[in-house]
Design a protein around this motif. Structure first.
Motif, PDB file in Angstrom:
ATOM      1  N   THR A  30      64.392   0.401  39.343  1.00 12.52           N
ATOM      2  CA  THR A  30      64.554  -0.956  38.416  1.00 12.52           C
ATOM      3  C   THR A  30      65.368  -2.123  39.190  1.00 12.52           C
ATOM      4  O   THR A  30      65.486  -3.081  38.380  1.00 12.52           O
ATOM      5  CB  THR A  30      65.509  -0.367  37.203  1.00 12.52           C
ATOM      6  OG1 THR A  30      66.630  -0.016  37.612  1.00 12.52           O
ATOM      7  CG2 THR A  30      64.785   0.729  36.440  1.00 12.52           C
ATOM      8  N   MET A  31      66.093  -1.915  40.179  1.00 15.30           N
ATOM      9  CA  MET A  31      66.942  -2.900  40.606  1.00 15.30           C
ATOM     10  C   MET A  31      65.699  -4.062  41.499  1.00 15.30           C
ATOM     11  O   MET A  31      66.045  -4.892  41.591  1.00 15.30           O
ATOM     12  CB  MET A  31      67.782  -2.461  41.931  1.00 15.30           C
ATOM     13  CG  MET A  31      68.850  -1.934  41.293  1.00 15.30           C
ATOM     14  SD  MET A  31      70.110  -1.301  42.330  1.00 15.30           S
ATOM     15  CE  MET A  31      70.722  -2.822  43.213  1.00 15.30           C
ATOM     16  N   GLY A  50      59.901  -5.846  34.581  1.00 14.70           N
ATOM     17  CA  GLY A  50      58.586  -5.941  33.649  1.00 14.70           C
ATOM     18  C   GLY A  50      58.119  -7.388  33.654  1.00 14.70           C
ATOM     19  O   GLY A  50      56.957  -7.803  33.589  1.00 14.70           O
ATOM     20  N   GLY A  51      59.048  -8.351  33.920  1.00 14.34           N
ATOM     21  CA  GLY A  51      58.845  -9.696  34.013  1.00 14.34           C
ATOM     22  C   GLY A  51      58.878 -10.335  32.519  1.00 14.34           C
ATOM     23  O   GLY A  51      59.510  -9.777  31.776  1.00 14.34           O
ATOM     24  N   ILE A  52      59.069 -11.877  32.546  1.00 15.27           N
ATOM     25  CA  ILE A  52      59.510 -12.497  31.508  1.00 15.27           C
ATOM     26  C   ILE A  52      58.853 -12.392  30.185  1.00 15.27           C
ATOM     27  O   ILE A  52      59.312 -12.040  29.371  1.00 15.27           O
ATOM     28  CB  ILE A  52      59.703 -13.908  31.822  1.00 15.27           C
ATOM     29  CG1 ILE A  52      60.867 -14.263  32.862  1.00 15.27           C
ATOM     30  CG2 ILE A  52      59.918 -14.777  30.670  1.00 15.27           C
ATOM     31  CD1 ILE A  52      60.862 -15.647  33.425  1.00 15.27           C
ATOM     32  N   ILE A  53      57.293 -12.416  30.457  1.00 18.78           N
ATOM     33  CA  ILE A  53      56.430 -12.375  29.198  1.00 18.78           C
ATOM     34  C   ILE A  53      56.600 -10.962  28.794  1.00 18.78           C
ATOM     35  O   ILE A  53      56.547 -10.873  27.385  1.00 18.78           O
ATOM     36  CB  ILE A  53      55.143 -12.995  29.483  1.00 18.78           C
ATOM     37  CG1 ILE A  53      55.043 -14.249  29.984  1.00 18.78           C
ATOM     38  CG2 ILE A  53      54.133 -12.411  28.567  1.00 18.78           C
ATOM     39  CD1 ILE A  53      53.713 -14.943  30.499  1.00 18.78           C
ATOM     40  N   PRO A  54      56.482  -9.848  29.421  1.00 21.34           N
ATOM     41  CA  PRO A  54      56.399  -8.536  28.748  1.00 21.34           C
ATOM     42  C   PRO A  54      57.715  -8.208  28.155  1.00 21.34           C
ATOM     43  O   PRO A  54      57.948  -7.695  27.000  1.00 21.34           O
ATOM     44  CB  PRO A  54      56.136  -7.751  30.028  1.00 21.34           C
ATOM     45  CG  PRO A  54      55.387  -8.422  30.680  1.00 21.34           C
ATOM     46  CD  PRO A  54      56.102  -9.915  30.809  1.00 21.34           C
TER      47      PRO A  54
END
Length: 294
Positions: free
Chosen positions: A120-121, A125-129
């Motif tokens: 996870t580092m 997921g990105g800004i939109i998700p």
């Protein structure tokens, strides 16, 4: 010949001292310049004559900003976010680090969970998700939790704390277990009291992160009454609001936006500057003990 007496070591020390002095100058001079501008008048700022000392000393802008009700609302929000967020982050980070610090014989699938955490580092997921999850699934946009949750667990901090827990003598926990103490009792009464340096260090890390956070508020908050002071400052710097001009008007028109921004910057970072000396003694100790595994 001792290592400290060699010419190479002496040259290294001289180079190291010069490098550190230059780094201090590069990082400290801009801050001094901001303080000088905050106490300077419009004429000298616009003429570019303010560097390390104030010119045309005044405190009118401080009075204007400190009398601005919005500024104190944002300041209160920042304090709430920092306190609540740091408490939640320390709770999650400490528990996860302690669990992952256990040997493989006591924690099944330890390698998987450590690898999953490290994954996870590097991949998010990105800004939109993230916005879709916060807005549609969790329904926490435009609440304080949309600012608190994104920073609630730092894997980097968790790995440092995990290494610290792994360096604690296992005989202490074994002796307490033989005496009948539960896992939670061992954690609360033995592990945590011995972990004050790393706990103080991680608390500082999280508190500074929450105090400086503005992007989460910028993305998830629409109500200005929930904005932290850093977003207020961001709006001043970017010129997205007319707060600077309003504050200048309240000061009798004697100041300009750059002066208001300097005052706001100084007042924003002042609490961290005041708190840091009290936890600095734990800082180096916590990092070194948490980063090096015997």
């Amino acid at each position: 010949m001792h290592l400290n007496d060699t010419k190479g070591y002496k040259a290294f020390r001289i180079f190291n001292i010069i490098t550190m002095i230059l780094i201090v100058i590069v990082t400290f001079v801009p801050f001094i310049n901001i303080i000088a501008q905050s106490f300077s008048s419009e004429r000298f700022i616009t003429a570019g004559e303010v560097f390390l000392l104030p010119r045309g000393f005044n405190i009118e802008t401080y009075r204007a900003v400190l009398s601005n009700q919005r500024f104190w609302i944002h300041y209160r929000n920042t304090i709430v976010y920092a306190v609540v967020g740091t408490a939640l982050a320390m709770f999650l980070t400490t528990l996860l680090a302690y669990v992952l610090a256990k040997p493989k014989t006591r924690l099944k699938g330890k390698g998987f969970w450590v690898g999953f955490s490290v994954f996870t580092m590097f991949f998010a997921g990105g800004i939109i998700p993230t916005y879709i999850v916060y807005n549609n699934t969790l329904n926490i946009t435009n609440t304080m939790w949309s600012v608190v949750f994104p920073l609630a667990l730092s894997i980097y901090n968790m790995l440092i704390m995990k290494a610290f827990f792994e360096n604690l003598p296992p005989s202490l926990e074994e002796a307490a277990s033989i005496d009948g103490m539960s896992t939670y009792g061992i954690f609360m009464k033995i592990v945590l009291p011995l972990s004050k340096p790393i706990l103080a260090t991680m608390t500082l890390f999280y508190a500074v992160a929450y105090w400086n956070a503005w992007f989460q508020a910028f993305m998830f908050l629409n109500d200005w009454t929930l904005f932290p002071v850093t977003l207020f400052l961001r709006n001043l710097i970017s010129g997205a609001t007319a707060t600077g001009e309003a504050a200048a008007a309240e000061a009798g028109g004697a100041q300009i936006a750059s002066n208001v921004r300097s005052v706001s910057m100084f007042l924003t970072v002042l609490p961290i500057i005041c708190v840091y000396p009290f936890v600095q003694k734990y800082f180096v100790t916590g990092i070194m003990l948490g980063s090096v595994k015997e």
